[in-house]
Write an enzyme that holds these catalytic residues in place. Structure first.
Site, PDB file in Angstrom:
ATOM      1  N   ASP A  91      13.118  37.541   4.321  1.00  0.00           N
ATOM      2  CA  ASP A  91      14.485  37.518   3.801  1.00  0.00           C
ATOM      3  C   ASP A  91      15.297  38.619   4.479  1.00  0.00           C
ATOM      4  OD1 ASP A  91      16.293  36.644   1.238  1.00  0.00           O
ATOM      5  OD2 ASP A  91      16.551  38.772   1.693  1.00  0.00           O
ATOM      6  N   TYR A 134      22.456  43.406   6.960  1.00  0.00           N
ATOM      7  CA  TYR A 134      21.379  44.376   7.123  1.00  0.00           C
ATOM      8  C   TYR A 134      21.240  44.867   8.568  1.00  0.00           C
ATOM      9  CZ  TYR A 134      19.945  42.290   2.656  1.00  0.00           C
ATOM     10  OH  TYR A 134      19.909  41.806   1.375  1.00  0.00           O
ATOM     11  N   LYS A 167      21.780  35.611   5.341  1.00  0.00           N
ATOM     12  CA  LYS A 167      22.939  35.509   4.454  1.00  0.00           C
ATOM     13  C   LYS A 167      24.240  35.704   5.215  1.00  0.00           C
ATOM     14  CE  LYS A 167      20.028  37.763   1.020  1.00  0.00           C
ATOM     15  NZ  LYS A 167      19.154  38.504   1.942  1.00  0.00           N
ATOM     16  N   HIS A 226      26.390  35.533   0.578  1.00  0.00           N
ATOM     17  CA  HIS A 226      25.835  36.808   0.131  1.00  0.00           C
ATOM     18  C   HIS A 226      26.466  37.324  -1.156  1.00  0.00           C
ATOM     19  CE1 HIS A 226      23.740  40.585   1.942  1.00  0.00           C
ATOM     20  NE2 HIS A 226      23.632  40.584   0.640  1.00  0.00           N
TER      21      HIS A 226
END
Length: 294
Positions: free
Chosen positions: A54, A59, A84, A117
């Protein structure tokens, strides 16, 4: 919702999605917080049978994951990759472009699961609901084309899901929300299940806070397990897809050893009763009276 034994990679149980696919109940989370470890991801893929990864554009590690996946030698068809869409890319055309860019960074031709997200849109001149609907239409198109094998949302409340059902065609396959013994939004879980939306939980260890809680430590001693294993087992036993994150191989191995024991019903109920609605992240669950979310 019962997990199918052997439905995931290397015997990891999996939960059925509304579209007939199955998502492994245990994955490895990644994040922009706490760093990123190439060796830890490779270890999880090669040694632990964790083939559910994930991540998110937010990120900043999609490109790094491409290398880790390649170095692991695990075949693409044996992986479950979730990423996401960040709110800066919301909107019909932007969403399609962002998806292709995420695929390029990850080095894949398709995503197993693509999530919106956040319910907030931050688009001038449009309501959050309008932007979510427009964005979801693009997600539906990506799903129809097979670029995303499944589509879903993250951090959505019941009101957001209700609006999306009114505005669009495909019901989200997954809703990913913070979930741990101190934060158990059961009303949201029940709603998702009533709509055949799989509930996925992040932050299962409450940012480490659960590991030092006396009650959880006591249960760990009772079962001859670690506090982390108690929390992860509790989450999975509640029918929640669970994605702990770690950059340490020994912790990842520990987190994976949760399929050879069961918590007794009274201990599950005891952990369930620990909920105090304590959220570790800036979540819409914290501010559901905020009209900007509508």
């Amino acid at each position: 919702m019962a997990a199918r034994q052997g439905g995931g990679a290397h015997g990891c149980p999996a939960l059925p999605l509304a579209n007939g696919r199955s998502i492994p109940v245990l994955g490895l989370g990644t994040s922009h917080q706490g760093g990123y470890s190439h060796d830890a991801v490779v270890y999880a893929l090669q040694k632990c049978g964790i083939h559910h990864i994930d991540t998110a554009k937010r990120y900043g590690c999609e490109s790094l994951l491409q290398k880790a996946i390649k170095d692991s030698g695990v075949k693409r068809e044996d992986l479950w990759i979730t990423t996401k869409l960040w709110h800066s890319d919301y909107g019909y055309e932007n969403t399609k472009k962002a998806c292709l860019e995420s695929c390029r960074r990850l080095g894949v031709e398709y995503l197993d699961l693509y999530l919106i997200h956040w319910p907030d849109a931050h688009v001038s001149g449009k309501s959050n609901r309008e932007v979510r609907a427009e964005t979801w239409r693009a997600m539906e198109e990506l799903y129809e084309k097979g670029l995303c094998r499944s589509i879903g949302v993250s951090n959505f409340l019941i009101s957001h899901l209700e609006q999306l059902e009114e505005d669009c065609v495909v019901i989200p396959h997954v809703n990913q929300v913070e979930y741990h013994p101190f934060q158990r939004p059961q009303e949201l879980v029940d709603y998702c299940r009533s709509k055949n939306i799989v509930f996925e939980g992040y932050c299962p260890l409450a940012k480490g806070e659960a590991l030092t809680h006396p009650t959880i430590i006591q249960l760990a001693k009772k079962y001859g397990r670690t506090p982390a294993q108690i929390c992860i087992r509790w989450s999975i036993q509640n029918g929640v897809v669970t994605i702990p994150k770690s950059t340490r191989a020994e912790r990842i191995q520990e987190n994976c050893k949760v399929f050879d024991f069961n918590l007794r019903e009274e201990d599950m109920e005891f952990l369930n009763a620990m909920n105090v609605n304590r959220k570790g992240f800036l979540s819409p669950l914290k501010r559901d009276n905020d009209q900007t979310l509508l």
